[in-house]
Structure formats: structure tokens, C-alpha cells
Design a protein around this motif. Structure first.
Motif, PDB file in Angstrom:
ATOM      1  N   PRO A 196      -4.031  79.165  36.508  1.00 42.32           N
ATOM      2  CA  PRO A 196      -3.945  79.618  35.105  1.00 42.32           C
ATOM      3  C   PRO A 196      -2.751  78.940  34.429  1.00 42.32           C
ATOM      4  O   PRO A 196      -1.894  78.376  35.118  1.00 42.32           O
ATOM      5  N   ASN A 197      -2.682  79.001  33.099  1.00 41.26           N
ATOM      6  CA  ASN A 197      -1.519  78.444  32.410  1.00 41.26           C
ATOM      7  C   ASN A 197      -0.239  78.985  33.044  1.00 41.26           C
ATOM      8  O   ASN A 197      -0.138  80.180  33.318  1.00 41.26           O
ATOM      9  N   VAL A 198       0.710  78.085  33.254  1.00 38.65           N
ATOM     10  CA  VAL A 198       1.885  78.453  34.044  1.00 38.65           C
ATOM     11  C   VAL A 198       3.005  78.994  33.159  1.00 38.65           C
ATOM     12  O   VAL A 198       3.095  78.657  31.975  1.00 38.65           O
ATOM     13  N   ALA A 199       3.870  79.839  33.757  1.00 33.41           N
ATOM     14  CA  ALA A 199       4.917  80.499  32.963  1.00 33.41           C
ATOM     15  C   ALA A 199       6.189  80.718  33.776  1.00 33.41           C
ATOM     16  O   ALA A 199       6.812  81.764  33.710  1.00 33.41           O
TER      17      ALA A 199
END
Lengths: 83, 158
Positions: free
Chosen positions: A78-81
Motif C-alpha cells: 500500500p502507499n507508504v508512510a
């Protein structure tokens, strides 16, 4: 013709939506990441797939035309954070 | 300087010890040592945050962190790089990431540190979930990792 088996790992919101952190898929020899994703779309795991998924193979980001081998660890990222 | 650099990276559920990370890169051959720590904010867009929970794809995050550190050593005139990212539930004020750089001169330290944090935020397979004072929580949107072109170079098995 013998098939290959790869594992697919799920994280964060994907893991919660699938209800598992890992699934295994059997594919024809020489199958690519793109073909794995098409196979996944036919299963309940497929509902977490975004239109343009980011994928890693064996701990490294990989393009969709990457050919898979038996035992490969694929991960849907998933989009990384971080940070 | 390229080629003899020292790299130390990690992804850990234990509290970070920024001073130890700083010590790990310090040497008499370098005139500049720089430490960056990212810490948990107690608010996000005016909403009070009570807990920030980090989830990592640990093996890959460590591999990617090592790749980023190698890039920093190649691009900048630095001699030692250390970077550690935390996982698990953190309270406001706790350190979530620490990056230490040592170099003969300060300019390269600042450049390499900035490069490391930006690349890390855009590439490490790590996710965070914010929990608010009212008990609700949500995964943060995050960044899309860099797009990969179709494989034009031979892979390891080609």
C-alpha cells in the motif's frame, strides 16, 4: 506442466481487508507479476487490489512484467508512510 | 571515499536511542556528525493524536534502508551512515526514525541526511495508523512508491 507456487503478503489496510497476512497462489510456469494480479482479481483477495498496484518480489520493488519462480515472496505494498 | 563507507541500519520495535546511533558513526577522521530524529506529533491538522502505530514489512524495510544508505554513500562525500526506524505503538514525543551521518565536512552531512529522510519516506514499506482522543483511528494516506519501468536490464536469472 507443473505449476509454480508463490506467496503473497498483505500489510496495513490490505491485511485488514483480506483478513490474512499471507495467501498462496498457483500459477503456470513463467507467469509474471501482472498474471498473478489478474489471478488474484478472481479471488476474494482481489478486492483490495488498487487499479495500479505496487508490488515487491523477494524484498525489492518489482515491475509488473517480472517473471515469477516457485517460492517467490510477493508483497502488495500500500502507499507508504514511514518517517 | 566511495567504497569504504560504513552502513548500519535497522527496523526495530524497541525505543530508539539516538545518542547511541550518533556514537555509532562518530570517528576521529570526520569533522562533522549530524543526527536527525523524526518524532511523533501530538496533532494532525488540528486533530489531537494520542497514539501512532507503525507497521513494517520488516525484512524489506531493512533491505530498502540499506539500499538508500548505499546510495547516500555513493552520492555524497560521507563516510558513515546509520538509520533506524521504529515500529509498534508510539506516543507523542517519541522518536520514530533516527538518521546519523558522519563526513569530513558539514555540507555533505546535510545533503546526505536530507536525501536519506526523503527517500526513506517515499520508499520504506512502513505504514502508520493514527489513534485520536475519541478512540477512533485511521491508516494515513501515505505516498505511492516510485514507479518502476518494465524490466529492461537482465535480472539475476536472465
Amino acid at each position: 506442466m507443473p505449476s509454480i507456487r508463490v506467496s503473497v503478503r498483505f500489510f496495513a489496510q490490505h491485511r485488514e481487508q483480506v483478513g490474512a497476512s499471507e495467501r498462496e497462489f498457483d500459477l503456470p510456469p513463467g507467469a509474471t507479476v501482472r498474471e498473478l494480479l489478474e489471478r488474484m482479481r478472481d479471488t476474494e483477495s482481489g478486492r483490495v487490489l488498487p487499479d495500479r498496484p505496487t508490488v515487491a518480489v523477494n524484498l525489492e520493488y518489482a515491475p509488473l512484467d517480472r517473471a515469477l519462480e516457485s517460492g517467490d515472496e510477493v508483497a502488495l505494498i500500500p502507499n507508504v508512510a514511514g518517517g | 571515499m566511495t567504497g569504504d563507507g560504513v552502513i548500519r541500519v535497522g527496523v526495530s520495535s524497541r525505543p530508539l536511542a539516538p545518542d547511541e546511533i550518533l556514537d555509532s558513526v562518530t570517528s576521529e577522521g570526520d569533522g562533522a556528525v549530524l543526527l536527525f530524529t523524526g518524532t511523533v506529533r501530538n496533532h494532525n491538522r488540528d486533530r489531537p493524536v494520542v497514539t501512532l502505530t507503525y507497521e513494517a514489512y520488516r525484512d524489506m524495510a531493512e533491505a530498502e534502508l540499506e539500499r538508500i544508505a548505499s546510495e547516500a554513500l555513493e552520492r555524497f562525500d560521507v563516510s558513515r551512515v546509520a538509520a533506524v526506524h521504529r515500529t509498534g505503538s508510539l506516543q507523542p514525543g517519541e522518536a520514530s526514525v533516527a538518521i546519523a551521518i558522519a563526513a569530513p565536512h558539514r555540507d555533505a552531512c546535510y545533503e546526505a541526511s536530507r536525501y536519506m529522510i526523503e527517500e526513506l519516506k517515499g520508499r520504506l514499506p512502513i505504514w502508520k495508523r493514527e489513534t485520536y482522543a475519541d478512540g477512533s483511528s485511521r491508516w494515513l494516506g501515505g505516498e505511492r512508491p516510485p514507479e518502476l519501468e518494465a524490466e529492461s536490464h537482465p535480472g539475476p536469472d536472465a
